[in-house]
Design an enzyme around this catalytic site. Structure first.
Site, PDB file in Angstrom:
ATOM      1  N   LYS A  19       0.838  -1.208   0.000  1.00 33.21           N
ATOM      2  CA  LYS A  19       0.000   0.000   0.000  1.00 33.21           C
ATOM      3  C   LYS A  19       0.868   1.252   0.000  1.00 33.21           C
ATOM      4  O   LYS A  19       0.670   2.182  -0.794  1.00 33.21           O
ATOM      5  CB  LYS A  19      -0.928  -0.011   1.207  1.00 33.21           C
ATOM      6  CG  LYS A  19      -1.909   1.145   1.227  1.00 33.21           C
ATOM      7  CD  LYS A  19      -2.905   1.005   2.377  1.00 33.21           C
ATOM      8  CE  LYS A  19      -3.884  -0.109   2.111  1.00 33.21           C
ATOM      9  NZ  LYS A  19      -4.861  -0.295   3.187  1.00 33.21           N
ATOM     10  N   ARG A  46      -3.591   3.012   8.527  1.00 31.39           N
ATOM     11  CA  ARG A  46      -3.882   1.733   7.865  1.00 31.39           C
ATOM     12  C   ARG A  46      -2.634   0.866   7.815  1.00 31.39           C
ATOM     13  O   ARG A  46      -1.520   1.362   7.724  1.00 31.39           O
ATOM     14  CB  ARG A  46      -4.362   1.967   6.426  1.00 31.39           C
ATOM     15  CG  ARG A  46      -5.730   2.593   6.267  1.00 31.39           C
ATOM     16  CD  ARG A  46      -6.079   2.702   4.777  1.00 31.39           C
ATOM     17  NE  ARG A  46      -7.470   3.058   4.551  1.00 31.39           N
ATOM     18  CZ  ARG A  46      -7.890   4.298   4.342  1.00 31.39           C
ATOM     19  NH1 ARG A  46      -7.027   5.299   4.354  1.00 31.39           N
ATOM     20  NH2 ARG A  46      -9.166   4.557   4.128  1.00 31.39           N
ATOM     21  N   GLY A  89      -8.264  -7.119   4.309  1.00 30.90           N
ATOM     22  CA  GLY A  89      -9.124  -7.236   5.482  1.00 30.90           C
ATOM     23  C   GLY A  89      -8.522  -7.949   6.673  1.00 30.90           C
ATOM     24  O   GLY A  89      -9.180  -8.094   7.697  1.00 30.90           O
ATOM     25  N   MET A 102      -5.753  -7.158   8.525  1.00 23.54           N
ATOM     26  CA  MET A 102      -5.170  -6.339   9.593  1.00 23.54           C
ATOM     27  C   MET A 102      -6.020  -5.093   9.818  1.00 23.54           C
ATOM     28  O   MET A 102      -7.039  -4.903   9.182  1.00 23.54           O
ATOM     29  CB  MET A 102      -3.718  -6.012   9.259  1.00 23.54           C
ATOM     30  CG  MET A 102      -2.836  -7.252   9.346  1.00 23.54           C
ATOM     31  SD  MET A 102      -1.134  -6.908   8.901  1.00 23.54           S
ATOM     32  CE  MET A 102      -1.300  -6.496   7.171  1.00 23.54           C
ATOM     33  N   ARG A 153      -3.521  -1.641  -6.000  1.00 21.56           N
ATOM     34  CA  ARG A 153      -2.678  -2.841  -5.848  1.00 21.56           C
ATOM     35  C   ARG A 153      -3.075  -3.818  -6.949  1.00 21.56           C
ATOM     36  O   ARG A 153      -4.165  -3.710  -7.517  1.00 21.56           O
ATOM     37  CB  ARG A 153      -2.882  -3.491  -4.479  1.00 21.56           C
ATOM     38  CG  ARG A 153      -4.305  -3.944  -4.198  1.00 21.56           C
ATOM     39  CD  ARG A 153      -4.468  -4.424  -2.766  1.00 21.56           C
ATOM     40  NE  ARG A 153      -5.868  -4.693  -2.442  1.00 21.56           N
ATOM     41  CZ  ARG A 153      -6.319  -4.885  -1.217  1.00 21.56           C
ATOM     42  NH1 ARG A 153      -5.498  -4.825  -0.191  1.00 21.56           N
ATOM     43  NH2 ARG A 153      -7.599  -5.135  -0.996  1.00 21.56           N
ATOM     44  N   HIS A 188     -15.982  -8.323   1.714  1.00 20.73           N
ATOM     45  CA  HIS A 188     -14.921  -9.182   2.246  1.00 20.73           C
ATOM     46  C   HIS A 188     -15.041 -10.601   1.719  1.00 20.73           C
ATOM     47  O   HIS A 188     -14.067 -11.197   1.255  1.00 20.73           O
ATOM     48  CB  HIS A 188     -14.989  -9.183   3.787  1.00 20.73           C
ATOM     49  CG  HIS A 188     -14.036 -10.145   4.429  1.00 20.73           C
ATOM     50  ND1 HIS A 188     -14.392 -11.436   4.749  1.00 20.73           N
ATOM     51  CD2 HIS A 188     -12.736 -10.016   4.759  1.00 20.73           C
ATOM     52  CE1 HIS A 188     -13.349 -12.048   5.276  1.00 20.73           C
ATOM     53  NE2 HIS A 188     -12.332 -11.204   5.301  1.00 20.73           N
ATOM     54  N   ARG A 190       1.668 -48.042 -11.632  1.00 22.48           N
ATOM     55  CA  ARG A 190       1.774 -48.923 -10.459  1.00 22.48           C
ATOM     56  C   ARG A 190       1.023 -50.223 -10.757  1.00 22.48           C
ATOM     57  O   ARG A 190      -0.209 -50.237 -10.778  1.00 22.48           O
ATOM     58  CB  ARG A 190       1.189 -48.228  -9.230  1.00 22.48           C
ATOM     59  CG  ARG A 190       2.009 -47.044  -8.759  1.00 22.48           C
ATOM     60  CD  ARG A 190       1.215 -46.089  -7.913  1.00 22.48           C
ATOM     61  NE  ARG A 190       0.295 -45.318  -8.734  1.00 22.48           N
ATOM     62  CZ  ARG A 190       0.051 -44.015  -8.578  1.00 22.48           C
ATOM     63  NH1 ARG A 190       0.662 -43.331  -7.647  1.00 22.48           N
ATOM     64  NH2 ARG A 190      -0.809 -43.389  -9.360  1.00 22.48           N
ATOM     65  N   GLU A 245      14.499 -44.468  -3.697  1.00 21.87           N
ATOM     66  CA  GLU A 245      13.557 -44.112  -2.631  1.00 21.87           C
ATOM     67  C   GLU A 245      14.095 -44.455  -1.243  1.00 21.87           C
ATOM     68  O   GLU A 245      13.357 -44.374  -0.259  1.00 21.87           O
ATOM     69  CB  GLU A 245      12.198 -44.792  -2.868  1.00 21.87           C
ATOM     70  CG  GLU A 245      12.294 -46.247  -3.240  1.00 21.87           C
ATOM     71  CD  GLU A 245      11.012 -46.806  -3.847  1.00 21.87           C
ATOM     72  OE1 GLU A 245       9.931 -46.315  -3.492  1.00 21.87           O
ATOM     73  OE2 GLU A 245      11.105 -47.733  -4.660  1.00 21.87           O
ATOM     74  N   GLY A 273      11.461 -41.758  -6.030  1.00 20.59           N
ATOM     75  CA  GLY A 273      10.168 -41.961  -5.373  1.00 20.59           C
ATOM     76  C   GLY A 273      10.177 -41.169  -4.075  1.00 20.59           C
ATOM     77  O   GLY A 273      10.518 -41.694  -3.011  1.00 20.59           O
ATOM     78  N   ASN A 314       7.948 -39.964  -2.126  1.00 21.44           N
ATOM     79  CA  ASN A 314       7.066 -40.316  -1.008  1.00 21.44           C
ATOM     80  C   ASN A 314       7.827 -41.183  -0.012  1.00 21.44           C
ATOM     81  O   ASN A 314       7.922 -40.877   1.182  1.00 21.44           O
ATOM     82  CB  ASN A 314       5.828 -41.066  -1.499  1.00 21.44           C
ATOM     83  CG  ASN A 314       4.977 -40.236  -2.441  1.00 21.44           C
ATOM     84  OD1 ASN A 314       5.121 -39.033  -2.525  1.00 21.44           O
ATOM     85  ND2 ASN A 314       4.092 -40.901  -3.171  1.00 21.44           N
ATOM     86  N   ASP A 315       8.384 -42.300  -0.506  1.00 20.23           N
ATOM     87  CA  ASP A 315       9.129 -43.193   0.380  1.00 20.23           C
ATOM     88  C   ASP A 315      10.466 -42.596   0.798  1.00 20.23           C
ATOM     89  O   ASP A 315      10.941 -42.828   1.917  1.00 20.23           O
ATOM     90  CB  ASP A 315       9.358 -44.550  -0.303  1.00 20.23           C
ATOM     91  CG  ASP A 315       8.159 -45.473  -0.125  1.00 20.23           C
ATOM     92  OD1 ASP A 315       7.256 -45.134   0.665  1.00 20.23           O
ATOM     93  OD2 ASP A 315       8.108 -46.533  -0.783  1.00 20.23           O
ATOM     94  N   CYS A 350       8.748 -39.180  -9.307  1.00 18.21           N
ATOM     95  CA  CYS A 350       7.385 -39.684  -9.507  1.00 18.21           C
ATOM     96  C   CYS A 350       6.564 -39.717  -8.226  1.00 18.21           C
ATOM     97  O   CYS A 350       5.494 -40.313  -8.192  1.00 18.21           O
ATOM     98  CB  CYS A 350       7.414 -41.071 -10.155  1.00 18.21           C
ATOM     99  SG  CYS A 350       8.208 -42.339  -9.142  1.00 18.21           S
ATOM    100  N   TYR A 353      12.599 -34.712 -15.920  1.00 17.37           N
ATOM    101  CA  TYR A 353      11.140 -34.594 -15.913  1.00 17.37           C
ATOM    102  C   TYR A 353      10.605 -34.776 -14.505  1.00 17.37           C
ATOM    103  O   TYR A 353      11.301 -35.274 -13.605  1.00 17.37           O
ATOM    104  CB  TYR A 353      10.504 -35.637 -16.853  1.00 17.37           C
ATOM    105  CG  TYR A 353      10.648 -37.074 -16.394  1.00 17.37           C
ATOM    106  CD1 TYR A 353       9.718 -37.642 -15.518  1.00 17.37           C
ATOM    107  CD2 TYR A 353      11.712 -37.872 -16.821  1.00 17.37           C
ATOM    108  CE1 TYR A 353       9.846 -38.952 -15.074  1.00 17.37           C
ATOM    109  CE2 TYR A 353      11.845 -39.176 -16.394  1.00 17.37           C
ATOM    110  CZ  TYR A 353      10.917 -39.714 -15.516  1.00 17.37           C
ATOM    111  OH  TYR A 353      11.051 -41.013 -15.073  1.00 17.37           O
TER     112      TYR A 353
END
Length: 896
Positions: free
Chosen positions: A27, A97, A106, A108, A351, A467, A573, A757, A778, A780-781, A843, A863
Site C-alpha cells: 500500500k 492503515r 481485510g 489487519m 494494488r 470481504h 503402479r 527411494e 520416489g 514419497n518413500d 514420480c 522430468y
C-alpha cells in the site's frame, strides 16, 4: 547516518517508489507511486516494515528516533493541507492503515477519523458547516478505535446503534440526525468505561500511537496468522503503517466512497468493475451494511440503484481515466479504493487485484493481445496454484436443480456440501473430511479459517467487492454473496427463503458463476480447457525446459494425462491392477501356492490380464514413454485380515481357514513399509517379476507388429538399496525381454532402471547407475525413510509441527529441500558421474507441487511425474522456473 523509518508522499512527490514494497509494504509503495505520477492522493507518510520487525524483536518497543520522524512528517501533512493535528479550530484528521508486502485484504487493522474528541469535533463542524457529518465521523472513530485499539467487542456498541435506530423507527444509519449521533458518542464512551474500566482517550497524540501500535499488533492477530499460513507469507516480512490526511465520503450527496477493479476479477472481462456508495465511508462498501451501487452503466441491472456514472458523471470520467493510467503504468489489473469529497476525487489505494484462476488467464492473454505485456510476462502472471481451481468439474448444465435463491456471483465455480453457520464448525468438519458450505449473514476477517475449510461461501449481505467476495476469489473458492432473500437464524442453526427452511447439516449447492443457490447436490461435468487456457499453455510449453509426465495406472488415466499435456507416463503402479475383481483370485492363488510351480501356474492366469492392461496404456500414450514399476507392496496386502473375510475367502477358494490364517500370520510384518516389498519380492519370488516383464514386452511387441507403434517400455525396479539387487533382477529381465522380442520377430528398444527411494540408494547412486539406465526418485518413500516418518501416521502430528513453525511445510506436500532434496541432488550428481546420459525424473506426489517442481528444475532433473489433473500445474511451474532463472529473480517472491 541515522536509519530512516518514515517515508513521505504528497503534492506530486514521494520519498518512495513502487519497487520498495519490501520496505514500504504494497500500500505504501503504491501510494508513493501514484503520488509521483500525478494522481490525486491525500498526503501522508509510511512507517516502514523494519519498524514492525524491531517492534517484535524489542518487546513491543519502537526505535528511539521514530517519534521525532512521525512528528516531523505530521507537520509536513499539516503544511500541505493547511490544518493542524489536534487544533481546536482547524483540526487535521488522520487515517491509520496497515500495508504488508503481500496483499492481505481485510486481515489487519485500520482506524479512520483519528484526532477527534469533544473539542476538535467543534472545529470539524466549523470547517464543514455540517454538524451531522461531524458527529457521524466522531461516532465511527469511537466505534473503530474501541474495537481495533482497545480490544472491545464491536457488537457491544453496534447494539447501542441498533437500539437508537429502533427508538427513532429508522432502518438506515443515514436516517439518524446530528443529535442522534451526538447522543450515541456519549453513550459509546460510557459503555467503553463500563466494559473496559477506563476512559476513551481524548488526546490526539495518545490516539495516534495507540493506532500505530494496534496496526503493528494486528500483524500477529489470529486471522493474519491464518492468512499468512494459507498463502505462504513469511511472518518476518512484517507490515508497514500508512498515515494519511482524511478525506470524507460522508459529507453529503456530493460525496462517495468506492472500490473498483480495472477489469472483472471473476471473469477477466475488460470492463471497469466496481461499487460505490453515496455519503459513506470506506468500510460501508465492504461491510455489506448498505447495498452498494455499480460504478458504471455497463453492468447496470433492472432494480439496481443509480450508477456512479449517472449520479457523479464528472468524477466517474476522471476515475475512468485514472483506470487507464494505472493499467498502462502497472501493466496489470488493479484493485483501487477511492473517495469523493465535495465533488473532488481522491485515490486511497491501488494494488494488483486478486482474481480467479479463469480471470487470471484471460487477463494475461488479453494484455498480450493489447501489447501491454509479452508472452513471458503473461506466463509468469498465472500462478501454478491458481490452475488447480480450473481443473475441477463444474455444474452439469443439463442436470436437474431446485433453485431456492439467487445472490451475486461473487466468485465462480461450483460447490456442494452440508450447511454450517460458523467458521469453527467449517474447520472442524473439514478436519473430518466432510464437505461443507459456510453460510453467514456476512463474513468478517475472523472467518478466514472457516472460509478456507469450506467448499463454498454463501452470505446474505455484501456486494461484489465485499470481504467474502474478495477473499473467496483470492482463495479460488466458490462464493455467492448478497443473497438478500435468505434469512439467517444463527440461534436456530437454519436459514429460510421463500417458505423453505434449510438446517445445519442439509446439503446445498452453489453456482458461483450465476449466483444460484440450490437444494441438494447437483451433478458435475469435467472441465473444458480451451481458448485462453490453451493459449497460455502453448506459451508455457515454449519456455519450460523440464519434461512433465503423469502417474497413470489405467488407460482412462493415461487418456486424461495426455489431454492435459503429459509427455509420457512416469509411473504405472502394477499392484493396482492386481486388485481388480477378475484377477484377485489368481493373485491369492499365487500367494497361497506351496512351491514355484504352483506360483507359476497362478501367474500364467494373470499374464494375459497384465498384458491387456499394458496394451491399453501403451495405445493411449501413442509412442510416448511409459515407465512401469514392477510389483512393490508386500504380499499380505492382497489377503484379507478380518476373520469374516478370511472365512469367506476360504469358501471361495476351497482352502481351509487354518491354512489361510497360517499364511496371513506368516506374511504379517511389524513394519511393512520397510519389510518384504519392492525388489526384495523380485529377489525371493523372481517368477512374479518374470511374468510382469513378459507381459510388458509382449504388449509392446504386439502393438509394434500389429499397429506400427514405436513403443520404448521403461521397466522400473523399486526399492533398490544395493547394486547386487538390481544387477540380478535386471539380468533376468533382459533375458526375458530378448526372448519375447525374438519370439515376435520385431525390433523394440527397452530401458531398465530403478526407483531411488532409500537414502542409501541416493548415496551410492554412482554404483547403482552402472546397471540402471534411468532413475526415478520416489520421493514419497524417500521422505518417509529420510525423516523416519510413516506417511500414514504422521498426519496426527505434522499439522502441529507446521503450526508451531518446527517445519515450514508438510514434507509430504512440498519437498524438504534441505534434507530429502539434498539426497535427490546427490543422487543426480553421483548417478551422472557414472552414466552422463542418465535420464532422471521424480514420480512422488511432489511432482505436482509447484515449489517442488521448481526445485527439480534447479537440480537438473529431466522430468517430473504427477497425477493427471496436476499436469498443467507442473507444466506452468516448470515454465516459471525456467523464466525466473533466466531473469535471476526470486522464485518464491509473492509481493504482487
Amino acid at each position: 547516518m541515522a536509519a530512516k523509518y518514515v517515508y513521505f508522499f504528497g503534492n506530486g512527490s514521494a520519498d518512495g517508489t513502487t519497487e520498495m514494497k519490501s520496505l514500504l509494504g504494497g500500500k505504501g509503495a503504491n501510494l508513493a507511486e501514484m503520488t509521483s505520477i500525478g494522481l490525486p492522493v491525500p498526503p501522508g507518510f509510511t512507517i516502514t516494515t523494519e519498524v514492525c520487525t524491531e517492534f517484535y524483536k524489542n518487546n513491543n518497543t519502537y526505535p528511539a528516533s521514530l517519534k521525532d520522524e512521525v512528528d516531523a512528517n505530521i507537520r509536513k501533512v499539516e503544511d500541505l493541507i493547511g490544518k493542524k493535528f489536534g487544533d481546536p479550530d482547524n483540526p487535521l484528521l488522520l487515517s491509520v492503515r496497515s500495508g504488508a508486502r503481500a496483499s492481505m485484504p481485510g486481515m489487519m487493522d485500520t482506524v479512520l477519523n483519528l484526532g477527534l474528541n469533544d473539542i476538535t469535533v467543534q472545529g470539524i463542524i466549523k470547517q464543514s458547516g455540517d454538524e451531522r457529518f461531524a458527529y457521524d465521523a466522531y461516532r465511527r472513530f469511537v466505534q473503530m478505535y474501541s474495537n481495533v485499539v482497545m480490544g472491545m467487542n464491536g457488537s457491544v456498541l453496534e447494539e447501542l446503534l441498533e437500539q437508537k435506530k429502533e427508538e427513532k423507527s429508522v432502518h438506515l444509519d443515514t436516517d439518524l440526525t446530528a443529535e442522534d449521533w451526538k447522543d450515541l458518542v456519549g453513550k459509546y464512551k460510557a459503555k467503553i468505561k463500563e466494559v473496559l474500566g477506563h476512559e476513551f482517550p481524548d488526546e490526539p497524540q495518545e490516539q495516534i500511537w495507540g493506532a500505530i501500535g494496534a496496526v503493528f499488533g494486528s500483524w500477529m492477530n489470529q486471522r493474519a496468522i491464518t492468512y499468512r499460513r494459507l498463502h505462504n507469507i513469511p511472518a518476518e516480512w512484517g507490515t508497514a503503517v500508512n498515515i494519511q490526511a482524511m478525506v470524507f465520503g460522508n459529507m453529503g450527496n456530493d460525496c462517495a466512497t468506492g472500490v473498483a477493479f480495472t477489469r472483472d476479477p471473476s471473469t477477466g472481462e475488460n470492463y471497469f468493475y466496481g461499487e460505490y456508495l453515496v455519503n459513506a465511508q470506506g468500510e460501508d462498501v465492504v461491510a455489506g451494511i448498505r447495498t452498494p451501487q455499480p460504478i458504471n452503466r455497463a453492468k447496470h441491472k433492472e432494480g439496481d440503484l443509480p450508477s456512479m456514472e449517472e449520479v457523479l458523471p464528472e468524477c466517474y470520467q476522471q476515475l475512468a481515466q485514472i483506470r487507464d493510467i494505472l493499467e498502462k503504468h502497472y501493466k496489470d489489473m488493479q484493485d483501487i479504493e477511492f473517495t469523493i469529497e465535495k465533488g473532488k476525487l481522491y485515490m486511497l489505494q491501488t494494488r494488483n487485484g486478486k482474481r480467479t484462476s479463469r480471470a487470471s488467464i484471460k487477463i494475461a492473454v488479453d494484455m498480450v493481445k493489447e501489447g501491454l505485456i509479452d508472452e513471458k510476462t503473461a506466463v509468469l502472471r498465472v500462478s501454478p496454484d491458481q490452475l488447480d481451481k480450473l481443473l475441477h468439474p463444474s455444474l452439469d448444465p443439463n442436470a436437474p436443480r431446485t433453485v431456492i435463491a439467487k445472490g451475486l456471483p461473487a466468485s465462480p465455480g461450483a460447490a456442494s456440501g452440508s450447511v454450517v453457520f460458523t467458521a469453527d464448525e467449517a474447520e472442524a468438519a473439514a478436519k473430518l473430511g466432510l464437505k461443507v458450505i459456510l453460510v453467514r449473514v456476512e463474513t468478517s476477517p475472523e472467518d478466514i479459517h472457516g472460509m478456507n475449510a469450506a467448499q463454498g461461501i454463501l452470505t446474505a449481505r455484501g456486494g461484489m467487492t465485499s470481504h467474502a467476495a474478495v477473499v473467496a476469489r483470492g482463495m479460488g473458492k466458490c462464493c455467492v454473496a448478497g443473497c438478500g432473500e435468505i434469512k439467517v437464524d444463527y440461534a436456530a442453526n437454519e436459514f429460510s427463503v421463500n417458505g423453505t427452511t434449510v438446517s445445519k447439516g442439509d446439503t446445498i449447492t452453489l453456482d458461483g458463476s450465476t449466483g444460484e443457490v440450490m437444494l441438494g447436490q447437483v451433478s458435475t461435468v469435467p472441465p473444458q480447457l480451451t481458448g485462453d487456457f490453451k493459449t497460455i499453455m502453448e506459451w508455457v510449453d515454449v519456455y519450460r525446459k523440464l519434461g512433465v509426465r503423469a502417474n497413470a495406472d489405467t488407460p482412462k488415466d493415461a487418456r486424461t494425462a495426455r489431454e492435459f499435456g503429459a509427455e509420457g507416463i512416469g509411473l504405472t503402479r502394477t499392484e493396482h491392477m492386481f486388485f481388480e475383481a477378475d484377477r484377485i483370485a489368481a493373485v491369492r492363488e499365487m500367494i497361497l501356492a506351496e512351491d514355484v510351480d504352483g506360483r507359476k501356474k497362478a501367474l500364467a492366469k494373470i499374464l494375459p490380464m497384465q498384458k491387456g492392461d499394458f496394451i491399453g496404456i501403451f495405445r493411449e500414450m501413442k509412442d510416448l514413454p511409459v515407465t512401469i514399476r514392477l510389483l512393490d507392496p508386500p504380499l499380505h496386502e492382497f489377503l484379507p485380515q478380518e476373520e469374516k473375510d478370511i472365512e469367506a475367502l476360504s469358501q471361495t477358494m476351497g482352502v481351509s481357514v487354518e491354512k489361510l490364517k497360517h499364511k496371513v500370520d506368516y506374511l504379517h510384518e511389524f513394519n511393512p513399509m520397510l519389510g518384504h516389498r519392492g525388489c526384495r519380492l523380485g529377489v525371493t519370488f523372481p517368477e512374479i517379476y518374470d511374468m510382469q516383464v513378459q507381459a510388458i514386452m509382449e504388449a509392446a511387441c504386439e502393438l509394434n507388429k500389429n499397429e506400427g507403434f514405436t513403443i520404448v517400455p521403461e521397466i522400473m525396479i523399486p526399492l533398490v538399496a544395493v547394486l547386487e539387487e538390481l544387477a540380478g533382477i535386471k539380468a533376468n529381465a533382459v533375458r526375458i525381454c530378448d526372448e519375447v522380442i525374438e519370439q515376435y520377430g520385431v525390433k523394440v528398444k527397452y530401458h531398465i532402471g530403478t526407483m531411488i527411494e532409500l537414502p542409501r540408494a541416493a548415496l551410492v547412486a554412482d554404483e547403482i547407475a552402472r546397471e540402471a539406465e534411468f532413475f526415478s526418485f520416489g520421493t514419497n518413500d524417500l521422505t518417509q525413510t529420510t525423516f523416519g516418518l510413516s506417511r500414514d501416521d504422521a498426519g496426527k502430528f505434522l499439522p502441529f509441527y507446521v503450526e508451531m513453525g518446527i517445519l515450514k511445510e508438510d514434507p509430504f506436500v512440498s519437498i524438504d529441500q534441505s534434507g530429502v532434496g539434498q539426497l535427490v541432488k546427490i543422487g543426480c550428481e553421483k548417478g551422472r558421474s557414472t552414466r552422463p546420459d542418465l535420464k532422471i525424473g521424480i514420480c512422488g506426489e511432489h511432482g505436482g507441487d509447484p515449489a517442488s517442481v521448481i526445485f527439480c528444475h534447479k537440480v537438473g532433473l529431466d522430468y517430473v511425474s504427477c497425477s493427471p489433473f496436476r499436469v498443467p500445474i507442473a507444466r506452468l511451474a516448470a515454465a516459471h522456473a525456467a523464466l525466473q532463472e533466466d531473469q535471476g529473480s526470486d522464485l518464491t517472491d509473492r509481493t504482487a
